[in-house]
Design a protein around this motif. Sequence first.
Motif, short mmCIF file in Angstrom:
data_model
loop_
_atom_site.label_atom_id
_atom_site.label_comp_id
_atom_site.label_asym_id
_atom_site.label_seq_id
_atom_site.Cartn_x
_atom_site.Cartn_y
_atom_site.Cartn_z
N GLY A 73 5.27 -8.32 11.76
CA GLY A 73 5.77 -7.99 10.43
C GLY A 73 5.73 -6.50 10.17
N PRO A 74 6.53 -6.03 9.21
CA PRO A 74 6.58 -4.59 8.92
C PRO A 74 5.25 -4.07 8.37
N GLU A 75 4.95 -2.84 8.69
CA GLU A 75 3.74 -2.20 8.18
C GLU A 75 3.89 -1.96 6.67
N PRO A 76 2.85 -2.27 5.90
CA PRO A 76 2.95 -2.04 4.45
C PRO A 76 2.89 -0.55 4.13
N PRO A 77 3.36 -0.15 2.96
CA PRO A 77 3.23 1.25 2.55
C PRO A 77 1.76 1.60 2.35
N PRO A 78 1.43 2.88 2.34
CA PRO A 78 0.02 3.28 2.17
C PRO A 78 -0.58 2.74 0.88
N TYR A 79 -1.85 2.39 0.95
CA TYR A 79 -2.55 1.90 -0.24
C TYR A 79 -2.72 3.04 -1.24
N PRO A 80 -2.42 2.81 -2.51
CA PRO A 80 -2.51 3.88 -3.52
C PRO A 80 -3.96 4.17 -3.92
N GLU A 81 -4.67 4.89 -3.06
CA GLU A 81 -6.09 5.17 -3.30
C GLU A 81 -6.32 5.83 -4.66
N GLY A 82 -5.47 6.77 -5.00
CA GLY A 82 -5.66 7.48 -6.27
C GLY A 82 -4.85 6.91 -7.41
N GLY A 83 -4.25 5.74 -7.18
CA GLY A 83 -3.42 5.14 -8.21
C GLY A 83 -4.23 4.42 -9.27
N SER A 84 -3.52 3.95 -10.27
CA SER A 84 -4.18 3.20 -11.35
C SER A 84 -4.60 1.82 -10.85
N GLU A 85 -5.42 1.15 -11.63
CA GLU A 85 -5.85 -0.20 -11.27
C GLU A 85 -4.65 -1.13 -11.18
N ILE B 288 -0.98 -4.38 -7.89
CA ILE B 288 0.39 -4.70 -7.46
C ILE B 288 0.52 -4.54 -5.95
N TRP B 289 -0.11 -3.50 -5.41
CA TRP B 289 -0.05 -3.30 -3.95
C TRP B 289 -0.66 -4.49 -3.23
N HIS B 290 -1.81 -4.97 -3.69
CA HIS B 290 -2.46 -6.11 -3.05
C HIS B 290 -1.59 -7.36 -3.14
N LEU B 291 -0.93 -7.55 -4.26
CA LEU B 291 -0.10 -8.73 -4.43
C LEU B 291 1.14 -8.69 -3.55
N ARG B 292 1.69 -7.48 -3.36
CA ARG B 292 2.94 -7.36 -2.62
C ARG B 292 2.75 -7.05 -1.14
N HIS B 293 1.70 -6.31 -0.81
CA HIS B 293 1.61 -5.75 0.53
C HIS B 293 0.29 -6.05 1.25
N ASP B 294 -0.50 -6.96 0.75
CA ASP B 294 -1.76 -7.28 1.42
C ASP B 294 -1.47 -7.64 2.87
N PRO B 295 -2.01 -6.89 3.84
CA PRO B 295 -1.72 -7.16 5.26
C PRO B 295 -2.18 -8.53 5.73
N ASN B 296 -3.05 -9.17 4.96
CA ASN B 296 -3.50 -10.50 5.34
C ASN B 296 -2.56 -11.60 4.85
N LYS B 297 -1.62 -11.24 3.99
CA LYS B 297 -0.83 -12.25 3.30
C LYS B 297 -0.07 -13.16 4.27
N GLY B 298 0.57 -12.58 5.26
CA GLY B 298 1.36 -13.38 6.20
C GLY B 298 0.51 -14.37 6.97
N PHE B 299 -0.69 -13.95 7.38
CA PHE B 299 -1.58 -14.83 8.13
C PHE B 299 -2.16 -15.92 7.22
N ALA B 300 -2.53 -15.55 6.01
CA ALA B 300 -3.07 -16.54 5.08
C ALA B 300 -2.02 -17.58 4.72
N GLU B 301 -0.76 -17.16 4.61
CA GLU B 301 0.31 -18.12 4.30
C GLU B 301 0.48 -19.14 5.41
#
Length: 338
Positions: free
Chosen positions: A155-167, A172-185
Amino acid sequence: DSPVEFEHMCMSSALTAIDTRMVALKAISQNPSWLPRLAHSLIPAAMKGSQDEAFLIARMLGLSWAVRADLVQKLIDDHWLVDSANDVYTWSAVADCTRWDAETERIASTVLRRSPVATWAVCNLAMNLAVEQPSVALRVVRARLEHLLSAAQKGPEPPPYPEGGSEAEQTIWHLRHDPNKGFAEILDSSDWTDLPSIAEAAPDEFLDICWPWYVEIFGEIIGKREDTWPHLYPSRYSLDILSEPVRERAAYLDKPLLESVRVAVESVARSNLERYLDWVEHQSTIEQMPVQQLLARGLEVAGHPVASAGLRWILADQRRFQLGGLRGHRHSTLSLVR
Protein backbone atom coordinates in the motif's frame (compact mmCIF):
# COMPACT_ATOMS: atom_id res chain seq x y z
CA ASP A 1 -20.87 -42.03 -23.96
CA SER A 2 -17.98 -40.84 -26.06
CA PRO A 3 -19.07 -39.14 -29.31
CA VAL A 4 -18.83 -41.24 -32.45
CA GLU A 5 -17.00 -40.06 -35.55
CA PHE A 6 -20.13 -38.73 -37.28
CA GLU A 7 -21.07 -36.67 -34.19
CA HIS A 8 -17.52 -35.36 -34.05
CA MET A 9 -17.69 -34.25 -37.66
CA CYS A 10 -21.03 -32.49 -37.15
CA MET A 11 -19.91 -30.78 -33.93
CA SER A 12 -16.65 -29.62 -35.52
CA SER A 13 -18.63 -28.08 -38.36
CA ALA A 14 -20.99 -26.35 -35.91
CA LEU A 15 -18.11 -24.99 -33.84
CA THR A 16 -16.40 -23.45 -36.86
CA ALA A 17 -19.55 -21.78 -38.22
CA ILE A 18 -20.21 -18.29 -36.83
CA ASP A 19 -23.98 -18.66 -36.60
CA THR A 20 -23.88 -22.01 -34.73
CA ARG A 21 -20.68 -21.66 -32.72
CA MET A 22 -22.18 -20.50 -29.40
CA VAL A 23 -24.98 -23.07 -29.53
CA ALA A 24 -22.40 -25.81 -30.13
CA LEU A 25 -20.19 -24.55 -27.29
CA LYS A 26 -23.15 -24.60 -24.91
CA ALA A 27 -23.86 -28.17 -25.93
CA ILE A 28 -20.34 -29.49 -25.36
CA SER A 29 -19.89 -27.48 -22.15
CA GLN A 30 -22.38 -29.83 -20.45
CA ASN A 31 -20.74 -33.01 -21.73
CA PRO A 32 -17.18 -33.83 -20.57
CA SER A 33 -16.95 -36.71 -23.06
CA TRP A 34 -16.21 -34.13 -25.77
CA LEU A 35 -13.00 -33.05 -24.06
CA PRO A 36 -10.60 -35.74 -25.43
CA ARG A 37 -12.04 -35.31 -28.92
CA LEU A 38 -11.60 -31.54 -29.11
CA ALA A 39 -8.76 -30.86 -26.65
CA HIS A 40 -6.13 -30.35 -29.34
CA SER A 41 -8.15 -28.32 -31.82
CA LEU A 42 -11.36 -26.43 -31.16
CA ILE A 43 -11.25 -26.16 -27.36
CA PRO A 44 -7.93 -24.23 -27.27
CA ALA A 45 -9.37 -21.83 -29.86
CA ALA A 46 -12.43 -21.23 -27.70
CA MET A 47 -10.25 -20.72 -24.60
CA LYS A 48 -8.64 -17.80 -26.41
CA GLY A 49 -11.94 -16.52 -27.79
CA SER A 50 -14.53 -14.19 -26.34
CA GLN A 51 -15.45 -13.99 -22.66
CA ASP A 52 -18.65 -15.95 -23.25
CA GLU A 53 -16.74 -18.68 -25.05
CA ALA A 54 -14.08 -18.90 -22.35
CA PHE A 55 -16.66 -19.21 -19.56
CA LEU A 56 -18.40 -22.04 -21.43
CA ILE A 57 -15.10 -23.88 -21.73
CA ALA A 58 -14.41 -23.24 -18.05
CA ARG A 59 -17.72 -24.90 -17.29
CA MET A 60 -16.75 -27.88 -19.43
CA LEU A 61 -13.34 -28.18 -17.79
CA GLY A 62 -14.95 -27.94 -14.37
CA LEU A 63 -17.13 -30.94 -15.18
CA SER A 64 -14.18 -32.90 -16.58
CA TRP A 65 -11.89 -33.18 -13.55
CA ALA A 66 -13.11 -36.65 -12.61
CA VAL A 67 -12.84 -37.83 -16.22
CA ARG A 68 -9.50 -36.43 -17.44
CA ALA A 69 -7.84 -34.28 -14.78
CA ASP A 70 -4.52 -34.53 -16.62
CA LEU A 71 -6.01 -33.06 -19.78
CA VAL A 72 -7.83 -30.30 -17.89
CA GLN A 73 -4.59 -29.31 -16.15
CA LYS A 74 -2.63 -29.26 -19.40
CA LEU A 75 -5.19 -27.10 -21.17
CA ILE A 76 -5.24 -24.61 -18.29
CA ASP A 77 -1.43 -24.58 -18.09
CA ASP A 78 -0.95 -24.09 -21.82
CA HIS A 79 -3.70 -21.56 -22.57
CA TRP A 80 -4.80 -19.72 -19.42
CA LEU A 81 -2.29 -19.86 -16.61
CA VAL A 82 0.38 -18.10 -18.66
CA ASP A 83 -1.63 -14.85 -18.42
CA SER A 84 -3.20 -13.53 -15.22
CA ALA A 85 -5.92 -11.89 -17.33
CA ASN A 86 -7.37 -15.40 -17.70
CA ASP A 87 -7.44 -16.12 -13.97
CA VAL A 88 -11.20 -15.57 -13.74
CA TYR A 89 -11.70 -18.51 -16.13
CA THR A 90 -9.09 -20.67 -14.45
CA TRP A 91 -10.68 -20.10 -11.04
CA SER A 92 -14.12 -20.90 -12.43
CA ALA A 93 -12.83 -24.26 -13.66
CA VAL A 94 -10.83 -25.09 -10.55
CA ALA A 95 -13.71 -24.22 -8.20
CA ASP A 96 -15.75 -27.08 -9.70
CA CYS A 97 -13.10 -29.69 -8.85
CA THR A 98 -14.26 -31.77 -5.89
CA ARG A 99 -11.09 -33.80 -5.31
CA TRP A 100 -7.78 -31.99 -5.61
CA ASP A 101 -4.31 -33.32 -6.33
CA ALA A 102 -0.99 -31.47 -6.19
CA GLU A 103 -1.39 -30.10 -9.72
CA THR A 104 -4.87 -28.73 -9.07
CA GLU A 105 -3.58 -27.07 -5.92
CA ARG A 106 -0.63 -25.59 -7.81
CA ILE A 107 -2.93 -24.03 -10.40
CA ALA A 108 -5.28 -22.62 -7.76
CA SER A 109 -2.43 -21.25 -5.65
CA THR A 110 -0.97 -19.47 -8.67
CA VAL A 111 -4.28 -17.72 -9.26
CA LEU A 112 -4.92 -16.92 -5.60
CA ARG A 113 -1.50 -15.38 -5.02
CA ARG A 114 -1.67 -13.01 -7.95
CA SER A 115 -5.37 -12.19 -8.49
CA PRO A 116 -8.10 -10.79 -6.23
CA VAL A 117 -10.44 -13.78 -6.03
CA ALA A 118 -13.41 -12.91 -3.83
CA THR A 119 -12.82 -14.01 -0.25
CA TRP A 120 -16.33 -15.44 0.11
CA ALA A 121 -15.71 -17.63 -2.95
CA VAL A 122 -12.45 -18.93 -1.48
CA CYS A 123 -14.15 -19.60 1.84
CA ASN A 124 -17.01 -21.50 0.21
CA LEU A 125 -14.59 -23.63 -1.78
CA ALA A 126 -12.47 -24.31 1.30
CA MET A 127 -15.54 -25.41 3.23
CA ASN A 128 -16.37 -27.96 0.52
CA LEU A 129 -12.80 -29.25 0.32
CA ALA A 130 -12.43 -29.47 4.10
CA VAL A 131 -14.84 -32.40 4.33
CA GLU A 132 -12.25 -34.79 2.87
CA GLN A 133 -9.13 -32.66 2.37
CA PRO A 134 -8.78 -30.22 5.29
CA SER A 135 -5.09 -29.55 4.66
CA VAL A 136 -5.76 -28.67 1.03
CA ALA A 137 -8.65 -26.44 2.10
CA LEU A 138 -6.47 -24.56 4.55
CA ARG A 139 -3.66 -24.12 2.04
CA VAL A 140 -6.23 -22.56 -0.29
CA VAL A 141 -7.23 -20.21 2.54
CA ARG A 142 -3.57 -19.44 3.23
CA ALA A 143 -2.95 -18.53 -0.41
CA ARG A 144 -5.80 -15.99 -0.32
CA LEU A 145 -4.56 -14.61 2.98
CA GLU A 146 -1.08 -14.22 1.50
CA HIS A 147 -2.53 -12.18 -1.35
CA LEU A 148 -4.41 -9.90 1.04
CA LEU A 149 -1.34 -9.39 3.23
CA SER A 150 0.89 -8.71 0.24
CA ALA A 151 -1.54 -6.10 -1.08
CA ALA A 152 -1.59 -4.37 2.31
CA GLN A 153 2.21 -4.42 2.49
CA LYS A 154 2.45 -2.75 -0.91
CA GLY A 155 0.00 0.00 0.00
CA PRO A 156 1.05 3.63 -0.50
CA GLU A 157 3.12 5.31 2.19
CA PRO A 158 1.04 7.73 4.29
CA PRO A 159 1.93 11.43 4.44
CA PRO A 160 4.10 12.54 7.37
CA TYR A 161 2.43 12.62 10.76
CA PRO A 162 1.60 16.23 11.75
CA GLU A 163 3.79 16.33 14.87
CA GLY A 164 3.27 20.05 15.36
CA GLY A 165 -0.33 20.05 14.22
CA SER A 166 -3.46 20.55 16.26
CA GLU A 167 -5.17 17.70 18.08
CA ALA A 168 -7.86 17.68 15.40
CA GLU A 169 -5.26 17.40 12.62
CA GLN A 170 -3.52 14.54 14.38
CA THR A 171 -6.82 12.73 14.96
CA ILE A 172 -7.76 13.12 11.30
CA TRP A 173 -4.36 11.75 10.28
CA HIS A 174 -4.88 8.64 12.43
CA LEU A 175 -8.35 8.09 10.99
CA ARG A 176 -7.22 8.49 7.38
CA HIS A 177 -3.62 7.34 7.30
CA ASP A 178 -2.97 4.99 10.23
CA PRO A 179 -0.38 2.56 8.76
CA ASN A 180 -2.01 -0.27 10.67
CA LYS A 181 -5.41 0.31 9.11
CA GLY A 182 -4.99 -2.00 6.12
CA PHE A 183 -3.74 -4.89 8.26
CA ALA A 184 -6.42 -4.42 10.91
CA GLU A 185 -9.11 -4.40 8.22
CA ILE A 186 -7.90 -7.81 7.03
CA LEU A 187 -8.11 -9.27 10.54
CA ASP A 188 -11.50 -7.67 11.17
CA SER A 189 -13.05 -8.82 7.89
CA SER A 190 -16.37 -10.63 8.20
CA ASP A 191 -15.98 -12.49 4.88
CA TRP A 192 -14.46 -15.68 6.34
CA THR A 193 -17.76 -16.90 7.72
CA ASP A 194 -17.07 -20.64 7.56
CA LEU A 195 -13.44 -20.56 8.64
CA PRO A 196 -14.08 -21.09 12.38
CA SER A 197 -15.86 -24.34 11.53
CA ILE A 198 -12.85 -25.56 9.56
CA ALA A 199 -10.53 -24.52 12.39
CA GLU A 200 -12.63 -26.48 14.87
CA ALA A 201 -12.73 -29.59 12.68
CA ALA A 202 -9.01 -29.53 11.82
CA PRO A 203 -7.23 -27.48 14.51
CA ASP A 204 -3.82 -29.13 14.14
CA GLU A 205 -3.79 -28.52 10.41
CA PHE A 206 -5.01 -24.96 10.96
CA LEU A 207 -2.10 -24.13 13.25
CA ASP A 208 0.44 -25.86 10.99
CA ILE A 209 -0.72 -24.03 7.87
CA CYS A 210 -2.27 -20.72 8.94
CA TRP A 211 -0.49 -19.81 12.17
CA PRO A 212 2.66 -18.41 10.44
CA TRP A 213 0.43 -15.99 8.55
CA TYR A 214 -1.08 -14.68 11.80
CA VAL A 215 2.38 -14.16 13.24
CA GLU A 216 3.39 -12.25 10.12
CA ILE A 217 0.38 -9.93 10.09
CA PHE A 218 0.62 -9.30 13.85
CA GLY A 219 4.27 -8.45 13.20
CA GLU A 220 3.31 -5.97 10.50
CA ILE A 221 1.06 -4.13 12.94
CA ILE A 222 3.63 -4.24 15.71
CA GLY A 223 6.34 -3.08 13.35
CA LYS A 224 4.39 0.12 12.69
CA ARG A 225 4.41 1.00 16.39
CA GLU A 226 7.31 2.93 17.89
CA ASP A 227 5.96 3.11 21.42
CA THR A 228 7.07 0.12 23.51
CA TRP A 229 7.47 -0.45 27.24
CA PRO A 230 9.92 -2.84 28.89
CA HIS A 231 7.22 -4.46 31.06
CA LEU A 232 4.93 -5.22 28.09
CA TYR A 233 5.17 -7.31 24.96
CA PRO A 234 5.33 -5.14 21.83
CA SER A 235 2.12 -3.84 20.30
CA ARG A 236 -0.96 -2.09 21.40
CA TYR A 237 -2.76 -4.64 19.25
CA SER A 238 -4.37 -7.19 21.53
CA LEU A 239 -6.97 -9.89 21.13
CA ASP A 240 -9.88 -8.57 23.13
CA ILE A 241 -11.90 -11.51 21.87
CA LEU A 242 -10.09 -13.51 24.57
CA SER A 243 -11.46 -11.18 27.23
CA GLU A 244 -15.10 -11.80 26.38
CA PRO A 245 -17.27 -14.22 28.36
CA VAL A 246 -18.36 -17.18 26.27
CA ARG A 247 -21.97 -15.97 26.16
CA GLU A 248 -20.82 -12.70 24.58
CA ARG A 249 -18.54 -14.17 21.95
CA ALA A 250 -21.32 -14.37 19.39
CA ALA A 251 -20.64 -10.68 18.84
CA TYR A 252 -17.20 -11.61 17.52
CA LEU A 253 -18.47 -13.89 14.78
CA ASP A 254 -18.22 -10.84 12.54
CA LYS A 255 -14.44 -11.26 12.94
CA PRO A 256 -14.10 -14.89 11.91
CA LEU A 257 -10.35 -14.74 11.22
CA LEU A 258 -9.65 -13.93 14.86
CA GLU A 259 -12.30 -16.36 16.05
CA SER A 260 -10.72 -19.11 13.93
CA VAL A 261 -7.28 -18.88 15.48
CA ARG A 262 -8.81 -18.82 18.96
CA VAL A 263 -10.89 -21.90 18.18
CA ALA A 264 -7.87 -23.75 16.78
CA VAL A 265 -5.68 -22.98 19.81
CA GLU A 266 -8.38 -24.00 22.28
CA SER A 267 -9.23 -27.18 20.35
CA VAL A 268 -5.62 -28.40 20.25
CA ALA A 269 -5.16 -27.58 23.94
CA ARG A 270 -8.23 -29.64 24.81
CA SER A 271 -7.65 -32.60 22.50
CA ASN A 272 -3.88 -33.04 22.27
CA LEU A 273 -2.17 -31.68 25.35
CA GLU A 274 1.29 -33.05 24.60
CA ARG A 275 1.20 -31.54 21.14
CA TYR A 276 -0.02 -28.23 22.51
CA LEU A 277 2.71 -27.95 25.14
CA ASP A 278 5.34 -28.70 22.51
CA TRP A 279 3.81 -26.04 20.27
CA VAL A 280 3.80 -23.50 23.11
CA GLU A 281 7.47 -24.16 23.75
CA HIS A 282 8.31 -23.34 20.12
CA GLN A 283 6.10 -20.23 19.94
CA SER A 284 6.93 -18.67 23.31
CA THR A 285 9.88 -16.70 21.97
CA ILE A 286 7.64 -14.67 19.63
CA GLU A 287 7.51 -11.20 21.16
CA GLN A 288 3.98 -10.21 20.23
CA MET A 289 1.15 -9.47 22.63
CA PRO A 290 -1.55 -11.34 20.64
CA VAL A 291 0.65 -14.43 20.30
CA GLN A 292 1.35 -14.52 24.03
CA GLN A 293 -2.35 -14.02 24.76
CA LEU A 294 -3.25 -16.99 22.59
CA LEU A 295 -0.63 -19.20 24.22
CA ALA A 296 -2.02 -18.22 27.62
CA ARG A 297 -5.55 -18.93 26.46
CA GLY A 298 -4.63 -22.47 25.44
CA LEU A 299 -2.98 -23.13 28.79
CA GLU A 300 -6.05 -21.77 30.53
CA VAL A 301 -8.36 -24.06 28.56
CA ALA A 302 -6.14 -27.09 29.21
CA GLY A 303 -6.78 -26.52 32.91
CA HIS A 304 -5.46 -28.44 35.92
CA PRO A 305 -3.22 -30.95 34.07
CA VAL A 306 -0.94 -28.11 32.94
CA ALA A 307 -1.12 -25.95 36.08
CA SER A 308 2.58 -26.39 36.86
CA ALA A 309 3.59 -25.88 33.24
CA GLY A 310 1.42 -22.76 33.06
CA LEU A 311 3.01 -21.30 36.17
CA ARG A 312 6.52 -21.95 34.85
CA TRP A 313 5.52 -20.36 31.57
CA ILE A 314 4.32 -17.16 33.27
CA LEU A 315 7.39 -16.91 35.51
CA ALA A 316 9.76 -17.37 32.58
CA ASP A 317 9.07 -13.80 31.41
CA GLN A 318 7.84 -10.99 33.65
CA ARG A 319 5.97 -9.43 30.73
CA ARG A 320 3.50 -12.30 30.97
CA PHE A 321 2.15 -10.69 34.13
CA GLN A 322 0.75 -8.00 31.80
CA LEU A 323 -1.17 -9.95 29.16
CA GLY A 324 -4.47 -8.29 28.34
CA GLY A 325 -6.32 -5.71 26.32
CA LEU A 326 -9.07 -3.14 26.53
CA ARG A 327 -11.01 -5.17 29.09
CA GLY A 328 -8.02 -5.23 31.41
CA HIS A 329 -4.25 -4.99 31.02
CA ARG A 330 -3.79 -8.25 32.93
CA HIS A 331 -6.97 -10.04 31.89
CA SER A 332 -5.31 -12.93 30.04
CA THR A 333 -2.80 -13.42 32.85
CA LEU A 334 -5.46 -13.37 35.55
CA SER A 335 -7.67 -15.79 33.61
CA LEU A 336 -4.81 -18.25 33.38
CA VAL A 337 -3.84 -17.96 37.05
CA ARG A 338 -7.43 -18.48 38.20
